[in-house]
Design a protein around this motif. Structure first.
Motif, PDB file in Angstrom:
ATOM      1  N   SER A  70       0.830  -1.209   0.000  1.00 52.58           N
ATOM      2  CA  SER A  70       0.000   0.000   0.000  1.00 52.58           C
ATOM      3  C   SER A  70       0.864   1.258   0.000  1.00 52.58           C
ATOM      4  O   SER A  70       0.649   2.186  -0.795  1.00 52.58           O
ATOM      5  CB  SER A  70      -0.933   0.001   1.215  1.00 52.58           C
ATOM      6  OG  SER A  70      -1.781  -1.125   1.203  1.00 52.58           O
ATOM      7  N   LEU A  71       1.852   1.279   0.884  1.00 52.37           N
ATOM      8  CA  LEU A  71       2.754   2.432   0.917  1.00 52.37           C
ATOM      9  C   LEU A  71       3.557   2.536  -0.377  1.00 52.37           C
ATOM     10  O   LEU A  71       3.773   3.637  -0.901  1.00 52.37           O
ATOM     11  CB  LEU A  71       3.703   2.315   2.113  1.00 52.37           C
ATOM     12  CG  LEU A  71       3.079   2.478   3.502  1.00 52.37           C
ATOM     13  CD1 LEU A  71       4.123   2.207   4.582  1.00 52.37           C
ATOM     14  CD2 LEU A  71       2.500   3.868   3.662  1.00 52.37           C
ATOM     15  N   GLY A  72       3.987   1.386  -0.902  1.00 49.74           N
ATOM     16  CA  GLY A  72       4.784   1.403  -2.126  1.00 49.74           C
ATOM     17  C   GLY A  72       4.025   1.944  -3.319  1.00 49.74           C
ATOM     18  O   GLY A  72       4.539   2.749  -4.093  1.00 49.74           O
ATOM     19  N   ILE A  73       2.773   1.505  -3.476  1.00 46.81           N
ATOM     20  CA  ILE A  73       1.963   1.990  -4.593  1.00 46.81           C
ATOM     21  C   ILE A  73       1.659   3.471  -4.436  1.00 46.81           C
ATOM     22  O   ILE A  73       1.771   4.257  -5.392  1.00 46.81           O
ATOM     23  CB  ILE A  73       0.664   1.167  -4.703  1.00 46.81           C
ATOM     24  CG1 ILE A  73       0.979  -0.272  -5.119  1.00 46.81           C
ATOM     25  CG2 ILE A  73      -0.292   1.807  -5.707  1.00 46.81           C
ATOM     26  CD1 ILE A  73      -0.216  -1.196  -5.104  1.00 46.81           C
ATOM     27  N   GLY A  74       1.297   3.888  -3.215  1.00 43.63           N
ATOM     28  CA  GLY A  74       0.986   5.296  -2.989  1.00 43.63           C
ATOM     29  C   GLY A  74       2.166   6.212  -3.257  1.00 43.63           C
ATOM     30  O   GLY A  74       2.047   7.215  -3.989  1.00 43.63           O
ATOM     31  N   ILE A  75       3.314   5.879  -2.704  1.00 41.27           N
ATOM     32  CA  ILE A  75       4.500   6.717  -2.897  1.00 41.27           C
ATOM     33  C   ILE A  75       4.998   6.617  -4.329  1.00 41.27           C
ATOM     34  O   ILE A  75       5.466   7.608  -4.914  1.00 41.27           O
ATOM     35  CB  ILE A  75       5.596   6.315  -1.896  1.00 41.27           C
ATOM     36  CG1 ILE A  75       5.131   6.666  -0.479  1.00 41.27           C
ATOM     37  CG2 ILE A  75       6.916   7.004  -2.207  1.00 41.27           C
ATOM     38  CD1 ILE A  75       6.088   6.271   0.605  1.00 41.27           C
TER      39      ILE A  75
END
Length: 268
Positions: A92-97
């Motif tokens: 989730s963090l990887g896709i968002g960032i």
């Protein structure tokens, strides 16, 4: 001259599929069955030493014992929980960032060097550090899996955003679409194939890190089970744990493929 014209005008039949991969059901299963039968024959005939490879039939009996004793789910349950929580946080963090890096120049300038610096670091080597930071309980395992999933997901996501056809974006601007409409209707759908491909790799890395994390300070889990079997040189239990991990990888890959079929219906 007329003969040469006739030769040049000869119709070229269409023989290919445009490099479109076709579905060959059962071929992969057949390969696995052949390999298992060869291993069974080799171990029974003495061609393969039992100290090198256990009989597949003995591994199957070990599976049966694990299931009947309830230990299969006692080890599998914690592993699935750790994998799900850690991978969900990291992805989730990887896709968002990754999307932010792909859309904003300032974010790209600030974060791409940082991601490039931490991406090559072997995540398993950081396990003692995560234990110091988060303790030997579940938090360190979640953190290691999340961190290992985060970096490849970021790289795959912003690379996928960069590869979205700029002609489509200019067309959207020409038709008067706003910034959010362009991002939600053009950029994100166009980047989704690359994001899902990166997610497939990230989840595979997460399974590897799951085993490493469970080999340190975990009573239950597939990694702990493999470590116990290896310390006793119990090859049947060791290979049973390896097969469980392999099946888990196949299940994760199948889940991503299912999402791809649902999300990427527009792609021919």
């Amino acid at each position: 001259m007329a003969e040469m014209t006739d030769v040049n005008a000869r119709e070229v039949t269409f023989r290919g599929g445009g490099f479109q991969p076709g579905t060959r059901r059962g071929v992969g299963l057949a390969v696995f069955v052949v390999l298992i039968l060869l291993a069974e024959w080799g171990t029974r005939s003495g061609f393969i030493s039992p100290l090198t490879l256990p009989r597949p039939s003995d591994v199957l009996l070990t599976f049966q014992e694990l299931y009947q004793s309830g230990m299969l789910f006692k080890h599998l349950g914690p592993s699935l929980t750790r994998l799900a929580v850690g991978a969900l946080i990291g992805a989730s963090l990887g896709i968002g960032i990754g999307v932010l890096i792909g859309l904003f120049s300032l974010v790209r300038a600030g974060l791409v060097p940082l991601v490039a610096a931490i991406f090559p670091i072997p995540k398993i080597a950081l396990l003692p550090l995560f234990v110091i930071w988060f303790g030997i309980d579940e938090a360190s395992k979640y953190a290691l899996i999340a961190f290992g999933t985060f970096t490849p997901t970021v790289v795959a996501t912003y690379a996928a955003v960069d590869n979205v056809d700029r002609v489509l974006i200019r067309m959207g601007q020409s038709f008067g679409l706003g910034w959010w409409s362009i991002v939600s209707k053009i950029v994100v759908p166009g980047a989704m194939p690359g994001i899902l491909s990166g997610l497939r790799i990230s989840l595979t890395i997460a399974i590897i890190l799951l085993v490493a994390a469970e080999m340190l300070g975990a009573e239950y889990g597939i990694g702990a089970y493999i470590l116990q079997a290896g310390s006793l040189y119990d090859l049947e239990r060791l290979f049973a744990g390896v097969v469980i991990l392999s099946l888990l990888g196949v299940a994760v890959s199948s889940a991503v493929a299912f999402v791809e079929r649902r999300v990427l219906r527009w792609r021919v």
